[in-house]
Design a protein around this motif. Structure first.
Motif, PDB file in Angstrom:
ATOM      1  N   LEU A  26       0.897  -1.318   0.065  1.00 51.95           N
ATOM      2  CA  LEU A  26       0.002   0.069  -0.105  1.00 51.95           C
ATOM      3  C   LEU A  26       0.727   1.286   0.000  1.00 51.95           C
ATOM      4  N   LEU A  27       1.970   1.186   0.758  1.00 55.74           N
ATOM      5  CA  LEU A  27       2.633   2.304   0.906  1.00 55.74           C
ATOM      6  C   LEU A  27       3.435   2.524  -0.517  1.00 55.74           C
ATOM      7  N   VAL A  28       3.765   1.753  -1.112  1.00 55.55           N
ATOM      8  CA  VAL A  28       4.480   1.382  -2.389  1.00 55.55           C
ATOM      9  C   VAL A  28       3.602   2.119  -3.338  1.00 55.55           C
ATOM     10  N   VAL A  29       2.416   1.693  -3.376  1.00 57.63           N
ATOM     11  CA  VAL A  29       1.416   2.174  -4.507  1.00 57.63           C
ATOM     12  C   VAL A  29       1.161   3.756  -4.025  1.00 57.63           C
ATOM     13  N   LEU A  30       0.981   4.187  -2.762  1.00 57.88           N
ATOM     14  CA  LEU A  30       0.680   5.667  -2.544  1.00 57.88           C
ATOM     15  C   LEU A  30       1.905   6.390  -2.991  1.00 57.88           C
ATOM     16  N   GLY A  31       3.239   5.762  -2.886  1.00 61.34           N
ATOM     17  CA  GLY A  31       4.333   6.494  -3.366  1.00 61.34           C
ATOM     18  C   GLY A  31       4.359   6.633  -4.800  1.00 61.34           C
ATOM     19  N   PHE A  32       3.766   5.643  -5.672  1.00 59.64           N
ATOM     20  CA  PHE A  32       3.574   5.593  -7.019  1.00 59.64           C
ATOM     21  C   PHE A  32       2.703   6.542  -7.335  1.00 59.64           C
ATOM     22  N   VAL A  33       1.425   6.640  -6.751  1.00 56.65           N
ATOM     23  CA  VAL A  33       0.529   7.763  -6.959  1.00 56.65           C
ATOM     24  C   VAL A  33       0.927   9.321  -6.964  1.00 56.65           C
ATOM     25  N   THR A  34       1.704   9.339  -5.879  1.00 53.49           N
ATOM     26  CA  THR A  34       2.170  10.660  -5.579  1.00 53.49           C
ATOM     27  C   THR A  34       3.066  11.145  -6.688  1.00 53.49           C
ATOM     28  N   TYR A  35       4.126  10.139  -7.052  1.00 55.89           N
ATOM     29  CA  TYR A  35       5.030  10.696  -8.044  1.00 55.89           C
ATOM     30  C   TYR A  35       4.626  10.542  -9.495  1.00 55.89           C
ATOM     31  N   ALA A  36       3.469   9.529  -9.643  1.00 60.93           N
ATOM     32  CA  ALA A  36       3.137   9.468 -11.043  1.00 60.93           C
ATOM     33  C   ALA A  36       2.372  10.732 -11.509  1.00 60.93           C
ATOM     34  N   ILE A  37       1.690  11.271 -10.460  1.00 60.33           N
ATOM     35  CA  ILE A  37       0.943  12.565 -10.751  1.00 60.33           C
ATOM     36  C   ILE A  37       1.869  13.590 -11.081  1.00 60.33           C
ATOM     37  N   LEU A  38       3.144  13.603 -10.486  1.00 58.00           N
ATOM     38  CA  LEU A  38       4.121  14.615 -10.751  1.00 58.00           C
ATOM     39  C   LEU A  38       4.733  14.278 -11.840  1.00 58.00           C
ATOM     40  N   ALA A  39       5.208  13.100 -12.273  1.00 60.06           N
ATOM     41  CA  ALA A  39       5.718  12.598 -13.680  1.00 60.06           C
ATOM     42  C   ALA A  39       4.906  13.042 -14.625  1.00 60.06           C
ATOM     43  N   GLU A  40       3.511  12.798 -14.467  1.00 64.14           N
ATOM     44  CA  GLU A  40       2.539  13.031 -15.530  1.00 64.14           C
ATOM     45  C   GLU A  40       2.539  14.419 -15.716  1.00 64.14           C
ATOM     46  N   ARG A  41       2.541  15.290 -14.857  1.00 65.16           N
ATOM     47  CA  ARG A  41       2.498  16.733 -15.063  1.00 65.16           C
ATOM     48  C   ARG A  41       3.833  17.274 -15.557  1.00 65.16           C
ATOM     49  N   LYS A  42       4.821  16.734 -15.584  1.00 60.57           N
ATOM     50  CA  LYS A  42       6.297  16.992 -15.954  1.00 60.57           C
ATOM     51  C   LYS A  42       6.407  16.738 -17.570  1.00 60.57           C
ATOM     52  N   VAL A  43       5.854  15.446 -17.776  1.00 54.68           N
ATOM     53  CA  VAL A  43       5.739  14.940 -19.187  1.00 54.68           C
ATOM     54  C   VAL A  43       4.801  15.750 -19.826  1.00 54.68           C
ATOM     55  N   MET A  44       3.715  16.118 -19.592  1.00 55.85           N
ATOM     56  CA  MET A  44       2.622  17.038 -20.234  1.00 55.85           C
ATOM     57  C   MET A  44       3.452  18.374 -20.381  1.00 55.85           C
ATOM     58  N   GLY A  45       4.204  19.084 -19.369  1.00 59.63           N
ATOM     59  CA  GLY A  45       4.608  20.288 -19.427  1.00 59.63           C
ATOM     60  C   GLY A  45       5.762  20.128 -20.643  1.00 59.63           C
ATOM     61  N   PHE A  46       6.538  19.268 -20.642  1.00 60.01           N
ATOM     62  CA  PHE A  46       7.496  18.780 -21.640  1.00 60.01           C
ATOM     63  C   PHE A  46       7.055  18.983 -23.159  1.00 60.01           C
ATOM     64  N   MET A  47       5.826  18.201 -23.111  1.00 59.15           N
ATOM     65  CA  MET A  47       5.362  17.843 -24.564  1.00 59.15           C
ATOM     66  C   MET A  47       4.720  19.146 -24.818  1.00 59.15           C
ATOM     67  N   GLN A  48       3.902  20.033 -24.001  1.00 57.68           N
ATOM     68  CA  GLN A  48       3.559  21.056 -24.397  1.00 57.68           C
ATOM     69  C   GLN A  48       4.229  22.253 -24.211  1.00 57.68           C
ATOM     70  N   VAL A 290       3.542   5.944 -21.818  1.00 61.28           N
ATOM     71  CA  VAL A 290       2.619   6.215 -22.938  1.00 61.28           C
ATOM     72  C   VAL A 290       1.237   6.538 -22.743  1.00 61.28           C
ATOM     73  N   LEU A 291       0.840   6.107 -21.342  1.00 58.41           N
ATOM     74  CA  LEU A 291      -0.580   6.717 -20.872  1.00 58.41           C
ATOM     75  C   LEU A 291      -0.569   8.136 -20.718  1.00 58.41           C
ATOM     76  N   ALA A 292       0.549   8.504 -20.079  1.00 57.19           N
ATOM     77  CA  ALA A 292       0.725  10.189 -19.807  1.00 57.19           C
ATOM     78  C   ALA A 292       0.762  10.851 -21.174  1.00 57.19           C
ATOM     79  N   TRP A 293       1.526  10.397 -22.180  1.00 61.86           N
ATOM     80  CA  TRP A 293       1.669  10.750 -23.494  1.00 61.86           C
ATOM     81  C   TRP A 293       0.306  10.899 -24.266  1.00 61.86           C
ATOM     82  N   PHE A 294      -0.523   9.789 -23.969  1.00 63.79           N
ATOM     83  CA  PHE A 294      -1.783   9.979 -24.563  1.00 63.79           C
ATOM     84  C   PHE A 294      -2.564  11.274 -24.074  1.00 63.79           C
TER      85      PHE A 294
END
Length: 335
Positions: A26-48, A290-294
């Motif tokens: 659960l802690l690993v998944v919560l850590g993933f959620v925290t930084y997946a949101i950040l990574a997604e925002r960074k990927v979106m920022g880079f692509m835009q 790839v999901l963030a890229w979409f």
């Protein structure tokens, strides 16, 4: 394997080990959620051609999501006066619990899995469907027409795309003769199923994006149209539960895609010295990217286009793939 550790331990110790491992996951998944949101925002920022978060936590914004979560948890928890209070409170739990439960059958390596059951794939599909009940319950209990409209859209979309999602993996079941996720991974030693089942992979990936309510199929939330859809009346930590469920499914679906089509922990030829956990993490990260890229690329589709595409395109293609797979298996005697 986790199961072997549990079987070798008596009674109370058995439960303690299982509980501890579940908390760690659960802690690993919560850590993933925290930084997946950040990574997604960074990927979106880079692509835009933007910077993305770059203030809280240094130039990379490493604590931005942590700050967002703290702000969210400190917000007032409101319940509408005319809402169905018990169902309103219960709905986020119904939506989130299955998202964590499905992780029990995901084999992250050949030695780390919580439950190696013979029908692991069926278990995942069946349990994940419960989340739809939580979404509809929250929408109806809110006593808000916008929430109810968003809930109906969500239910229609998730049920419609779950059918081609299931149909797309039938070809894999035909080739392996098993619903066990470990058996499916082992069957890919002679080639990943993304090569043997390319049509199934395309259908599965598109349907999984729709199941996750992500762009271009994000109509259940569609903030610009429905004022945040089915959870319009939720705030604070209850709203956070709905978002947490969405990103835990993000984790689970990326892991399932890795297991079904990318060989799980199996290495590429001549690179077997790299641990299986590293291979799984690399493939998993690729799917997440790839999901963030979409999300950064596609516009939202209309509701009628979404439903027509699911029923008139994906479902027939998935059914055709089943017949094609059965024919090729019989004629070529593969697997």
């Amino acid at each position: 394997m986790v199961e072997e550790l549990l079987h070798s331990s008596p009674g109370l110790l058995n439960f303690g080990i299982f509980f501890l491992l579940a908390v760690v996951l659960l802690l690993v998944v919560l850590g993933f959620v925290t930084y997946a949101i950040l990574a997604e925002r960074k990927v979106m920022g880079f692509m835009q051609m933007r910077h993305g978060p770059n203030q809280v936590g240094g130039r990379w914004g490493l604590l931005q999501t942590v700050a967002d979560v703290l702000k969210l948890l400190l917000k007032e928890d409101t319940i509408p006066k005319l809402a169905d209070r018990p169902l309103f409170i219960l709905a986020p739990v119904i939506a989130f619990a299955p998202a964590f439960m499905v992780l029990a059958t995901i084999p992250f390596t050949d030695k780390f899995q919580f439950a190696d059951i013979g029908v692991g794939l069926l278990y995942y599909i069946a349990v994940s469907g419960i989340t739809t009940v939580g979404i509809v319950t929250g929408a109806w209990a809110s006593n808000n027409k916008y929430a109810l409209l968003g809930g109906m859209r969500a239910a229609a979309q998730m049920i419609s795309y779950e059918i081609p999602l299931v149909m797309s993996v039938v070809g894999i079941i035909l080739l392996t003769g098993s619903l066990n996720l470990n058996d499916i991974v082992e069957a890919q030693k002679n080639g990943w199923f993304i090569l043997w089942q390319p049509i199934a992979f395309i259908v599965f990936f598109i349907a999984s994006v729709a199941e996750l309510n992500r762009v271009p199929f994000d109509l259940p939330e569609a903030e610009s149209e429905l004022i945040a859809g089915f959870h319009v009346e939720y705030s604070g930590f209850r709203w956070a539960f709905f978002m947490l469920a969405e990103y835990v499914y993000f984790f689970a679906m990326a892991a399932l895609t890795t297991v079904l089509f990318l060989g799980g922990w199996l290495p590429l030829p001549f690179l077997g010295f790299i641990p299986g956990a590293v291979w799984f993490a690399l493939k998993f990260t690729l799917v997440v990217f790839v999901l963030a890229w979409f999300r950064s690329t596609f516009p939202r589709v209309r509701a009628d286009q979404l439903m027509e595409f699911g029923w008139k395109v994906l479902l027939p293609v998935a059914l055709a793939n089943i017949f094609l797979t059965a024919l090729l298996k019989e004629l070529l005697n593969i697997f």
